[in-house]
Design a protein around this motif. Structure first.
Motif, mmCIF file in Angstrom:
data_model
loop_
_atom_site.group_PDB
_atom_site.id
_atom_site.type_symbol
_atom_site.label_atom_id
_atom_site.label_comp_id
_atom_site.label_asym_id
_atom_site.label_seq_id
_atom_site.Cartn_x
_atom_site.Cartn_y
_atom_site.Cartn_z
ATOM 1 N N ILE A 276 -103.653 7.539 110.330
ATOM 2 C CA ILE A 276 -104.748 7.984 109.473
ATOM 3 C C ILE A 276 -104.349 7.668 108.028
ATOM 4 O O ILE A 276 -103.323 8.155 107.553
ATOM 5 N N ALA A 277 -105.151 6.879 107.360
ATOM 6 C CA ALA A 277 -104.900 6.552 105.957
ATOM 7 C C ALA A 277 -106.130 6.907 105.134
ATOM 8 O O ALA A 277 -107.261 6.666 105.548
ATOM 9 N N ARG A 278 -105.903 7.470 103.987
ATOM 10 C CA ARG A 278 -106.979 7.803 103.066
ATOM 11 C C ARG A 278 -107.313 6.547 102.253
ATOM 12 O O ARG A 278 -106.680 5.514 102.387
ATOM 13 N N ASP A 279 -108.316 6.645 101.405
ATOM 14 C CA ASP A 279 -108.657 5.517 100.540
ATOM 15 C C ASP A 279 -107.420 5.083 99.758
ATOM 16 O O ASP A 279 -106.676 5.919 99.241
ATOM 17 N N ILE A 280 -107.211 3.808 99.708
ATOM 18 C CA ILE A 280 -106.057 3.262 99.011
ATOM 19 C C ILE A 280 -106.554 2.504 97.786
ATOM 20 O O ILE A 280 -107.415 1.628 97.891
ATOM 21 N N CYS A 281 -106.019 2.862 96.648
ATOM 22 C CA CYS A 281 -106.358 2.168 95.410
ATOM 23 C C CYS A 281 -105.132 1.418 94.926
ATOM 24 O O CYS A 281 -104.017 1.944 94.959
ATOM 25 N N GLU A 282 -105.335 0.205 94.497
ATOM 26 C CA GLU A 282 -104.234 -0.625 94.035
ATOM 27 C C GLU A 282 -103.465 0.081 92.926
ATOM 28 O O GLU A 282 -104.051 0.628 91.995
ATOM 29 N N GLY A 283 -102.155 0.092 93.081
ATOM 30 C CA GLY A 283 -101.280 0.689 92.075
ATOM 31 C C GLY A 283 -101.130 2.192 92.200
ATOM 32 O O GLY A 283 -100.376 2.795 91.454
ATOM 33 N N GLN A 284 -101.827 2.831 93.137
ATOM 34 C CA GLN A 284 -101.749 4.279 93.317
ATOM 35 C C GLN A 284 -100.976 4.598 94.600
ATOM 36 O O GLN A 284 -101.125 3.898 95.602
ATOM 37 N N PRO A 285 -100.135 5.638 94.567
ATOM 38 C CA PRO A 285 -99.427 6.010 95.803
ATOM 39 C C PRO A 285 -100.410 6.555 96.830
ATOM 40 O O PRO A 285 -101.479 7.065 96.488
ATOM 41 N N THR A 286 -100.061 6.434 98.079
ATOM 42 C CA THR A 286 -100.893 6.970 99.158
ATOM 43 C C THR A 286 -100.002 7.545 100.238
ATOM 44 O O THR A 286 -98.811 7.223 100.319
ATOM 45 N N ASN A 287 -100.554 8.384 101.063
ATOM 46 C CA ASN A 287 -99.835 8.953 102.203
ATOM 47 C C ASN A 287 -100.434 8.399 103.482
ATOM 48 O O ASN A 287 -101.657 8.235 103.584
#
Length: 108
Positions: free
Chosen positions: A88-99
């Motif tokens: 499960i991945a949330r919205d990913i924005c370039e240059g931003q960390p994600t879980n």
């Protein structure tokens, strides 16, 4: 009249104690000069186990229609193949960390 000697019981050994389906486990009997009969009714010097679950097997020798006693028992476990994990991945924005979360069903 001929009195035949009772054959010696075989020794049995499993290739492994546990496997995951669809792999199988080989159980071999040694010490029988003629016919080997397994506790599940199969015949032959070795059997393949690939049915999921825990099962115990033993064997006996038959020589000139005389049967040995049952061998030692071997218990094997064929586990069900686990389901692949769910990612499960949330919205990913370039240059931003994600879980990223990985969820397993918890069996096996």
């Amino acid at each position: 009249m001929t009195i035949a000697e009772v054959p010696t019981q075989p020794s049995i050994e499993a290739s492994v104690q546990e496997a995951c389906f669809p792999q199988s486990i080989t159980i071999k009997a040694s010490g029988c000069s003629q016919k080997t009969v397994w506790s599940n009714g199969q015949e032959g010097s070795e059997i393949q186990v690939n049915k999921t679950g825990v099962e115990s097997f033993s064997a006996k020798c038959i020589v000139n229609e005389c049967e040995s006693g049952w061998s030692n028992s071997v218990t094997v476990h064929v586990k069900e193949k686990p389901e692949p994990p769910v990612l499960i991945a949330r919205d990913i924005c370039e240059g931003q960390p994600t879980n990223v979360e990985v969820h397993f069903d918890g069996t096996g």
